[in-house]
Design a protein around this motif. Sequence first.
Motif, PDB file in Angstrom:
ATOM      1  N   ASN A 514       0.866  -1.184   0.000  1.00  0.00           N
ATOM      2  CA  ASN A 514       0.000   0.000   0.000  1.00  0.00           C
ATOM      3  C   ASN A 514       0.904   1.236   0.000  1.00  0.00           C
ATOM      4  O   ASN A 514       1.440   1.622   1.032  1.00  0.00           O
ATOM      5  N   VAL A 515       1.074   1.823  -1.163  1.00  0.00           N
ATOM      6  CA  VAL A 515       2.027   2.918  -1.351  1.00  0.00           C
ATOM      7  C   VAL A 515       1.340   4.254  -1.087  1.00  0.00           C
ATOM      8  O   VAL A 515       0.286   4.554  -1.660  1.00  0.00           O
ATOM      9  N   GLY A 561      12.001   0.545  -3.603  1.00  0.00           N
ATOM     10  CA  GLY A 561      11.004   1.155  -4.461  1.00  0.00           C
ATOM     11  C   GLY A 561      11.584   2.229  -5.347  1.00  0.00           C
ATOM     12  O   GLY A 561      12.618   2.827  -5.033  1.00  0.00           O
ATOM     13  N   SER A 562      10.907   2.474  -6.443  1.00  0.00           N
ATOM     14  CA  SER A 562      11.295   3.539  -7.380  1.00  0.00           C
ATOM     15  C   SER A 562      10.017   4.158  -7.921  1.00  0.00           C
ATOM     16  O   SER A 562       8.911   3.664  -7.675  1.00  0.00           O
ATOM     17  N   GLY A 563      10.166   5.222  -8.688  1.00  0.00           N
ATOM     18  CA  GLY A 563       9.000   5.890  -9.236  1.00  0.00           C
ATOM     19  C   GLY A 563       8.108   6.423  -8.137  1.00  0.00           C
ATOM     20  O   GLY A 563       8.575   7.087  -7.206  1.00  0.00           O
ATOM     21  N   ALA A 564       6.803   6.102  -8.222  1.00  0.00           N
ATOM     22  CA  ALA A 564       5.864   6.580  -7.207  1.00  0.00           C
ATOM     23  C   ALA A 564       6.176   6.018  -5.834  1.00  0.00           C
ATOM     24  O   ALA A 564       5.754   6.584  -4.813  1.00  0.00           O
ATOM     25  N   ALA A 565       6.903   4.902  -5.789  1.00  0.00           N
ATOM     26  CA  ALA A 565       7.247   4.269  -4.509  1.00  0.00           C
ATOM     27  C   ALA A 565       8.653   4.600  -4.052  1.00  0.00           C
ATOM     28  O   ALA A 565       9.173   3.964  -3.137  1.00  0.00           O
ATOM     29  N   ALA A 566       9.291   5.609  -4.661  1.00  0.00           N
ATOM     30  CA  ALA A 566      10.685   5.916  -4.326  1.00  0.00           C
ATOM     31  C   ALA A 566      10.841   6.345  -2.878  1.00  0.00           C
ATOM     32  O   ALA A 566      11.889   6.102  -2.257  1.00  0.00           O
ATOM     33  N   ALA A 567       9.802   6.948  -2.295  1.00  0.00           N
ATOM     34  CA  ALA A 567       9.918   7.448  -0.923  1.00  0.00           C
ATOM     35  C   ALA A 567      10.110   6.335   0.090  1.00  0.00           C
ATOM     36  O   ALA A 567      10.655   6.559   1.166  1.00  0.00           O
ATOM     37  N   LEU A 568       9.659   5.118  -0.233  1.00  0.00           N
ATOM     38  CA  LEU A 568       9.794   4.035   0.742  1.00  0.00           C
ATOM     39  C   LEU A 568      11.077   3.225   0.555  1.00  0.00           C
ATOM     40  O   LEU A 568      11.336   2.287   1.312  1.00  0.00           O
ATOM     41  N   GLY A 570      14.427   1.702   1.015  1.00  0.00           N
ATOM     42  CA  GLY A 570      15.278   1.610   2.184  1.00  0.00           C
ATOM     43  C   GLY A 570      14.538   1.586   3.505  1.00  0.00           C
ATOM     44  O   GLY A 570      15.170   1.389   4.555  1.00  0.00           O
ATOM     45  N   MET A 571      13.207   1.790   3.460  1.00  0.00           N
ATOM     46  CA  MET A 571      12.418   1.750   4.681  1.00  0.00           C
ATOM     47  C   MET A 571      12.118   0.296   5.073  1.00  0.00           C
ATOM     48  O   MET A 571      12.140  -0.612   4.250  1.00  0.00           O
ATOM     49  N   ARG A 572      11.818   0.114   6.362  1.00  0.00           N
ATOM     50  CA  ARG A 572      11.356  -1.193   6.791  1.00  0.00           C
ATOM     51  C   ARG A 572       9.908  -1.383   6.327  1.00  0.00           C
ATOM     52  O   ARG A 572       9.099  -0.445   6.421  1.00  0.00           O
ATOM     53  N   PRO A 573       9.537  -2.570   5.824  1.00  0.00           N
ATOM     54  CA  PRO A 573       8.150  -2.782   5.394  1.00  0.00           C
ATOM     55  C   PRO A 573       7.172  -2.551   6.538  1.00  0.00           C
ATOM     56  O   PRO A 573       7.489  -2.764   7.713  1.00  0.00           O
ATOM     57  N   ALA A 574       5.971  -2.104   6.188  1.00  0.00           N
ATOM     58  CA  ALA A 574       4.946  -1.851   7.201  1.00  0.00           C
ATOM     59  C   ALA A 574       4.664  -3.115   8.006  1.00  0.00           C
ATOM     60  O   ALA A 574       4.704  -4.234   7.492  1.00  0.00           O
ATOM     61  N   GLN A 575       4.397  -2.930   9.296  1.00  0.00           N
ATOM     62  CA  GLN A 575       3.997  -4.006  10.211  1.00  0.00           C
ATOM     63  C   GLN A 575       5.083  -5.075  10.384  1.00  0.00           C
ATOM     64  O   GLN A 575       4.775  -6.243  10.638  1.00  0.00           O
ATOM     65  N   ASP A 609       4.168   2.541   5.296  1.00  0.00           N
ATOM     66  CA  ASP A 609       5.357   2.295   4.486  1.00  0.00           C
ATOM     67  C   ASP A 609       6.420   3.370   4.633  1.00  0.00           C
ATOM     68  O   ASP A 609       7.572   3.157   4.241  1.00  0.00           O
ATOM     69  N   LEU A 610       6.076   4.550   5.184  1.00  0.00           N
ATOM     70  CA  LEU A 610       7.025   5.653   5.307  1.00  0.00           C
ATOM     71  C   LEU A 610       7.559   5.807   6.730  1.00  0.00           C
ATOM     72  O   LEU A 610       8.210   6.812   7.032  1.00  0.00           O
ATOM     73  N   GLU A 611       7.293   4.836   7.613  1.00  0.00           N
ATOM     74  CA  GLU A 611       7.803   4.832   8.981  1.00  0.00           C
ATOM     75  C   GLU A 611       7.417   6.097   9.748  1.00  0.00           C
ATOM     76  O   GLU A 611       8.195   6.619  10.555  1.00  0.00           O
ATOM     77  N   SER A 612       6.195   6.580   9.532  1.00  0.00           N
ATOM     78  CA  SER A 612       5.772   7.795  10.217  1.00  0.00           C
ATOM     79  C   SER A 612       5.019   7.508  11.510  1.00  0.00           C
ATOM     80  O   SER A 612       5.007   8.352  12.416  1.00  0.00           O
ATOM     81  N   ASP A 613       4.387   6.348  11.620  1.00  0.00           N
ATOM     82  CA  ASP A 613       3.596   6.009  12.809  1.00  0.00           C
ATOM     83  C   ASP A 613       4.132   4.717  13.408  1.00  0.00           C
ATOM     84  O   ASP A 613       4.004   3.634  12.817  1.00  0.00           O
TER      85      ASP A 613
END
Length: 672
Positions: A514-515, A561-568, A570-575, A609-613
Motif C-alpha cells: 500500500n504505497v 522502491g522507485s517511481g511513485a514508490a521511491a519514498a519508501l 530503504g524503509m522497513r516494510p509496514a507491520q 510504508d514511510l515509517e511515520s507512525d
Amino acid sequence: MSDAATRAFRWAGFGGLLLGTLPTGAAAEEQPIIVTGTGLPDTPATPAYDSQIIDRERLTATASGRIEDALASVAGFQQFRRTDSRASNPSAQGITLRALGGNATSRALMLLDGVPVADPFFGYIPLSALAPERLAGIRVTRGGGSGPFGAGALAGTIELISADAATLGPVSGQLLIDDRGETEAGATLAAPLGGGFAVVSGRWDRGRGFYTTPADQRGPATARAAYESWSAQVRLVAPLTDTVELQARGLAFDDRRTLRFAGADSTSEGQEASLRLVGRGDWAFDLLGYVQARNFTNIVLSSSSFRPVLDQRNTPSTGIGGKFELRPPVGGAHVLRLGADYRRSDGELFETALNGMTGAVTERRNAGGTNSDLGLFVEDDWTLGALTLTAGARADRYSIADGFYSARDGANLPLVDENFANRSGWEGSLRGGAVWRVTPALRLRAAAYSGLRLPTLNELYRPFVVFPVTTEANAALRNERLKGYETGVDLTPARGVDLALTLFDNRVEDAVANVTLTPTLRQRQNIDAIEARGVELSAGIRRGIVRFEGSAAYTDAVARGSGAAAALDGMRPAQTPRWAASATLSLAPAAGWTLAGTLRHVGRQYEDDLESDALPAATVLDLYAAMPLAGRFGLVLRGENVAGTRIVTRNQDGSIDLGTPRTLWVGLRVGY
C-alpha cells in the motif's frame, strides 16, 4: 503425547522431526498400515527446509485458546496486525513469515488437511474457525518457496493436521469464562466407524470484548470489541482397501464482531467440503478435491458523526480446487513426487457509500473477477548414505480474468464502468536442498528456492477506506516472485534436547504494498522488492517433568522502491518488526497436571510504508494451568497478558488501537 498421536504424527511425516526417524524405503514397508486421516509421509529431504513443529500438547495449552496464539510461538510468524482474531477485522487477518511484510493478504500458505484455508476473495485466514483442540499438530516451514504445496507459499507453509479419534477420545470438551464474562465452549465426539473413524466437533466463543480505544480517545460512540463466533466440523475416515483410505471433511463457521464504534459491525462466514483419497502402496498417491463458499460484510462509520459512511453489504466468493500427487516406486535410494494442483477463486464486492451526515446514498459499487492457477510439479529426493539431496521444479499456468469495477451515484446513474483485460501466462519455480547427517547428533542443511503468489481479487479490484485514508485497488498488479536461500544446523546434544539455527536471505520481487501517494491517499502497487535477511533460533528441551520451547528471530527487512514508490526505498516494510521471540516453560508434575508460562516479545514496527507512525515494542507474559479433578474432568486456569502490557496494534497519526489487556479465565475440561 499419546501412542495414537505419535503414530499419527509418524504417518503424517512429523515423526522424522519429533522422533528422529523418517519412514522411507524398507522401514516404511515394515510399518503397519494405520488409518489416521493424514496425508502421505514426509520424504527424506523434508528436513532440508527450516521447519518447526507445534504438537498437540502445546496447541491445547495456550492462554487464549486461539490458534494464532499457538502459532505465535514460532518466531517469524506474524499477522498483519499484532492482535488476535477476537479484536480485529477479519479482512486484516493476513499472515506471513520472516518479516516479509505486506498488507492484509497472506504471503504464507496455510493448509488444513491439505486444503488451502485463505479466503478466496481477500486472502485472509478465518482464524476463529480453526480450533486448536481439533488438531494433532502444526508444522511451520519458513521459506521453501512453492514446490509441491502450490502457488501462495511465498513466505512459507503452515500445515494443520486434524487429530484422529484415538487422540481425541470418545468425548472431549471445555467450558471457560473470563473476568469480563466472556465464554468459550467446545465439544468433540469421536468414535470408530468400521475400520476407520468419525469425528464431530463444535466451538462457540462470545463476549462483550474490551475497549481497543485508549481511555483518552474514547467518545460517546466508542464501543467494546464485542464478538461472537462459532464453527462446526465433521470428519469421516474409512479404509477402502488395505492400502487406500477415504477422508471426508465438512466445515462451517460464522464470525460477528464490533470494532471501535457502536454499529461498526463486520461478519465473516463460510462453508467448505473436501474429499481425499490416500494410497500407501507401492504406487503411493494423494488425490484431493475441495469446494469453499465464503462471505464478508462490514460497516464503516464516520469518526466525526459516527454514522455509516460505507456498507460493504455483500462479498460472496467461491474457491474450488484439488491436488494429485503420485510417488512411483523408482528405487530405495530415490523418492520421486509427480503431481498437479489447481485452484480457482471467484468473487465480487457489493458496497454502498453513504453521506456521513444525512445517510443518503452517494455511490454504489460492484467489483470482482476470477483468478485461477494450474500447477505441475516434480521433485526427487536422493539418499546417498548420510547425505540426502533434493531438487524440484514447478510450472504454473495462471489466469487473471473477468475483472470489472463499476460505480453508480445516488440516482443510480453510471460514474465508472470498467472491464479489465484478461491476463494469463506461465511462471516457473525451482527449489532444491541438501541434508547431511554428520553424526547422530548433528545435521547440516542448506536450501534454495523460488515461489509465486498471484494478487488477490481484493488487491486487484477493491478500494477501501480507513478514515481518513483511502486505499485504491490496482487491476494491473503483477505476480509476486520469491527468490531465497538458507543454511542451518540442527543439533541434538543429549536425549530430549533439540537446537536449531538458520541463516536466511529472501527477496520478494514485485511485492504488493500500500504505497502512500498523499497524506489521505494510498494505492496498491508493485514495488521493486522486499528484502529480508536474518537468523532464526529454536530450542526444545524435555527433561523429566520439565519442558522448554523457545524461538527467536532477527530480521533485517527493507523495501526497495522507485517511481511513485521511491519514498519508501530503504524503509522497513509496514507491520514488520526486527526482533521477535517466544519462550515457554512448562511442568507436568503428575498425570493430568500442566503448569506453563509463556513470554513473548515483538519489536518496534511501523504502521505505514514511510515509517511515520510507530508501534512500540511489546513483551507479554501468559500463564496456563490444568489439573485433574474427578474422573476425566479437570480444572483449567488461564491468564492472558498477566502483566497488563500496553500493546499498540494500530497507530494512524496518533489514533490508536490497543491489544488484549490482562484477562483471566477459569473453566472445566473433559477428556484432554
